[in-house]
Design an enzyme around this catalytic site. Structure first.
Site, PDB file in Angstrom:
ATOM      1  N   PHE A  17       0.841  -1.203   0.000  1.00  0.00           N
ATOM      2  CA  PHE A  17       0.000   0.000   0.000  1.00  0.00           C
ATOM      3  C   PHE A  17       0.878   1.256   0.000  1.00  0.00           C
ATOM      4  O   PHE A  17       0.678   2.172  -0.797  1.00  0.00           O
ATOM      5  CB  PHE A  17      -0.920  -0.002   1.230  1.00  0.00           C
ATOM      6  CG  PHE A  17      -1.724   1.257   1.391  1.00  0.00           C
ATOM      7  CD1 PHE A  17      -2.887   1.458   0.657  1.00  0.00           C
ATOM      8  CD2 PHE A  17      -1.323   2.257   2.273  1.00  0.00           C
ATOM      9  CE1 PHE A  17      -3.627   2.631   0.794  1.00  0.00           C
ATOM     10  CE2 PHE A  17      -2.049   3.427   2.417  1.00  0.00           C
ATOM     11  CZ  PHE A  17      -3.205   3.612   1.679  1.00  0.00           C
ATOM     12  N   HIS A 672       6.684  21.030  11.243  1.00  0.00           N
ATOM     13  CA  HIS A 672       5.929  20.221  10.275  1.00  0.00           C
ATOM     14  C   HIS A 672       5.820  20.939   8.930  1.00  0.00           C
ATOM     15  O   HIS A 672       5.352  20.373   7.952  1.00  0.00           O
ATOM     16  CB  HIS A 672       4.538  19.895  10.830  1.00  0.00           C
ATOM     17  CG  HIS A 672       4.599  19.176  12.144  1.00  0.00           C
ATOM     18  ND1 HIS A 672       5.046  17.881  12.252  1.00  0.00           N
ATOM     19  CD2 HIS A 672       4.315  19.579  13.396  1.00  0.00           C
ATOM     20  CE1 HIS A 672       5.023  17.517  13.524  1.00  0.00           C
ATOM     21  NE2 HIS A 672       4.589  18.530  14.232  1.00  0.00           N
TER      22      HIS A 672
END
Length: 734
Positions: A17, A672
């Site tokens: 995946f 981030h």
């Protein structure tokens, strides 16, 4: 007896995946090729179900996050994303510069995307449950679509930055939401669907009677459909209200605690619906005692069995593990093996005879001496020798730091070169000596750079560490790490939780070599960097037959031994990271005092250092208001927090708490984001904090570690941070 199962991990045995998704993002494969890869995984998941259980879920393979899928289904696409254009918009919502906020799914280590509700009218935008149902039907496979229920969806959503959790906020929105669910369910039934699996984990949260009135209205509206409602992660907050819902079947979690069982024994279970008993643990990888579980199922009078919660909290299969400590593998069951356990349990309940596996843990990997040490800890183990004010005076004299001292949180960029060398070392392509020489070179460069930039307290950079928990797990007795035990954290990001299988002890120093080498290169203090006991435990699997408190204290003692070794070696500052301190808290607040009592003790046991040693704690969450009274009881001297996203507003928690006297490292840079923060942006945050705290208590640092950033982002950001600190000093010293 029917066997159900749900939440099988979508990542594939070898993370297929992840590879397909990242290849698609990079443009290496087309959308059509990506869909082909996803269909292979769909079939793999369903084939595993078909071999073992009676009811086969569909709609479980989300391309990013199942809560995001639900938001798209009901048309909750914020205006800033423009018209919905399929996968391009879907992934913009997940990971672009304007992406939705991400947070933990209840108290698990899976992260979901928080839907933003901008309108009171929902509509059917994309009917993925029907598409998936028809995909399998075309292959002759009858499935039961898996969907997040309307109440839970709204409970996990925000409006104008605030949770939608008050009954009066939810009422009107639920009315519109239910009309979309009705449309989805109608189309499924029209196409021959015989059962729909509706997930309502929010039923276990602290709900009021008014919430349950809303829930009853929702399910009255949906009562014509063949629904099985799943609750998990804890006991339902109002058992009688829940069992009165007009649905065909109810799934309860009988693993997380005994409250559902006690309520069932006290109030009974209605005859007009069927009970699906969640008796196989979906969160821990231990084999079950099938005899014991079978007697529980009989006691419950359940007509069906299932896992207690989604299986995606477990790795796919045990088959690929060849390096586990002796005797451990036969005690484990990952997701595939849990399905086999469900089949075996069903066969056993139906009277088939066969040899049941022996899963006794009694004396497995126990170090009696270490266990006794933990059980007989003196009371002063959880308190430092002197109070904070006295420690602070001693440490200020010893460290002689300027106002607004600057530091980083610990890690520096893990460049492709660092990852390549670690991979070569693990494969045996370079010697231990070559690898250690490379790490030393990286540490030396990092120290020189920090000196040149002008930081006050330095770090060694953590170049030798892959993951803040796995690094320590590999060095402690009683903890195993896996080769392929990958679990999804969010999007395509997977991690390998270690397995705490025995008594945890520290055979030798774990960080001393790198930290003391770094300290030898500079006159400035270098921080020792350790992961705290609650986080090591929370991000690992652990034994169910040993109290959580005991496991946490074992780890804490091992960490404390490291603290003492660092002190002996002349290290003046030690940081203990505890990002899981809040997230491990139980869902129900009534259980918080018991949890926080041992979590606080575990941290304090680890942090029990000499008065002259400055202990830093690092916690990266954005909401301290709920837990400030517990944080105040931790024996650190400085706590570093994430403050950039809230522009310093997080400090309101400390403003509202009377009597806060400890130092705070203010996160002025959102790590981030790749953006280099300006001095002005950082100043704004520090000035907000100065409205609450005296200047003597403030440190300046990034929000979090810098492992995932690039050097060309890190260096200018740190220069700006140091420039701001100098500016603030001049302002206050003039």
């Amino acid at each position: 007896m029917k066997a159900y199962a749900f939440g099988f991990p979508k990542i594939g045995e070898k993370r297929e995946f992840k590879k397909a998704l990242e290849d698609f993002w990079k443009g290496k494969i087309t959308e059509e090729q990506f869909e082909e890869e996803m269909n292979k995984l769909r079939m793999y998941m369903v084939e595993n179900y078909r071999k073992n259980v009676d009811v086969i879920p569909s709609n479980e393979l989300s391309y990013y996050d199942f809560v995001l899928d639900t938001a798209v289904m009901v048309g909750a696409v914020p205006e800033r994303f423009g018209e919905y254009r399929g996968l391009s918009t879907y992934f913009d919502m997940a990971r672009g510069g304007k992406a939705l906020e991400m947070t933990k799914f209840f108290n698990t280590n899976y992260h979901y995307l928080v839907p933003e509700i901008e309108t009171e009218e929902f509509y059917l935008l994309e009917n993925k449950p029907l598409e998936d149902y028809l995909f399998f039907k075309s292959k002759g496979i009858e499935t039961a679509p898996w969907v997040i229920g309307p109440f839970t969806f709204l409970y996990l959503s925000k409006r104008n930055g605030e949770w939608i959790r008050r009954p009066n906020q939810m009422e009107k929105l639920l009315e519109s939401l239910v009309s979309v669910y009705k449309e989805v369910f109608e189309k499924l039934v029209e196409n021959g669907c015989k059962e729909i699996l509706v997930n309502e984990p929010a039923f276990v949260c602290d709900l009021e009677k008014a919430h349950w009135d809303l829930i009853l209205n929702v399910y009255r509206e949906l009562s014509e459909f063949p629904l099985t409602v799943f609750t998990y992660y804890d006991s339902v907050s109002d058992y009688e209200a829940c069992v009165s819902l007009p649905v065909k079947r109810l799934h309860f979690d009988f693993v997380s605690n005994e409250e559902n069982l006690k309520n069932l024994e006290k109030h009974g279970f209605p005859e007009d619906k069927k009970l699906v008993a969640g008796v196989i643990n979906g969160r821990q990888p231990w084999k079950v005692d099938l005899r014991k579980v079978a007697s529980l199922v009989e006691k419950l009078g359940a007509s069906a069995i299932s896992n207690s919660c989604p299986l995606f909290h477990l790795p796919v299969t045990l088959e690929l593990e060849n390096n586990l400590p002796g005797g451990l593998k036969e005690k484990l069951a990952f997701a595939k093996e849990k399905l086999e356990e469900l089949k075996m349990l069903k066969d056993f309940l139906e009277g088939k005879t066969f040899d049941l596996p022996n899963v006794s843990f009694e004396d497995f990997a126990v170090d009696l001496q270490a266990v006794e040490r933990v059980r007989n800890l003196p009371e002063d183990s959880f308190r430092r020798e002197k109070e904070y004010t006295e420690r602070d005076r001693i440490q200020r004299e010893r460290l002689n730091l300027p106002l607004f001292p600057t530091t980083t949180i610990g890690s520096f960029p893990q460049t492709p070169e660092v990852r390549k060398m670690r991979s070569k070392y693990r494969k045996g392509e370079i010697s231990k000596e070559e690898y250690e020489a490379f790490i030393k070179e990286q540490i030396k460069k990092a120290i020189e750079l920090q000196e040149e930039i002008g930081l006050d307290v330095l770090v060694h950079g953590e170049f030798e560490r892959t993951d803040m928990v796995e690094f320590f797990a590999e060095k402690l007795n009683g903890i195993a790490t896996t080769q392929n035990g990958w679990v999804l954290s969010y999007g395509s990001r997977c991690y390998r939780p270690p397995i705490i299988y025995g008594t945890v002890t520290r055979p030798e120093p774990m960080t001393l070599k790198e930290i003391t080498y770094a300290q030898s290169l500079t006159e400035k203090p270098v921080k020792g960097m350790l992961t705290g006991p609650v986080t090591i435990m929370s991000w690992s699997y652990y034994r169910e037959d040993i109290p959580e408190r005991e496991i946490a204290y074992q780890i804490a003692l091992a960490i404390n031994e490291e603290v003492k070794d660092l002190e002996e070696a002349g290290i003046k500052i030690v940081q203990i990271d505890e990002p899981a301190f809040r997230e491990k808290a139980p869902i129900k607040k009534s259980k918080w005092p018991e949890y926080f009592e041992w979590a606080i003790n575990a941290f304090n046991l680890a942090a029990n250092a000499r008065p002259e040693t400055q202990i830093h704690a690092h916690m990266c969450y954005s909401d301290f208001n709920e837990i400030i009274e517990y944080i105040h009881q931790l024996e650190f001297d400085v706590i570093s927090i994430e403050a950039s996203r809230s522009k310093g507003e997080i400090i309101s928690a400390f403003e509202n708490f009377k009597g806060w006297i400890k130092q705070i490292g203010v996160g002025v840079w959102d790590i981030h984001s790749p953006a280099v923060p300006s001095i002005n942006e950082m100043r704004e945050i520090v000035e907000r904090v100065l409205r609450v705290l005296p200047k003597e208590l403030i440190w300046i640092n990034p929000d979090c570690g810098l492992k995932t950033r690039n050097w060309d982002e890190v260096i200018p950001s740190l220069r700006n941070m140091v420039a701001l600190a100098k500016e603030m000093r001049e302002k206050f010293e003039s």
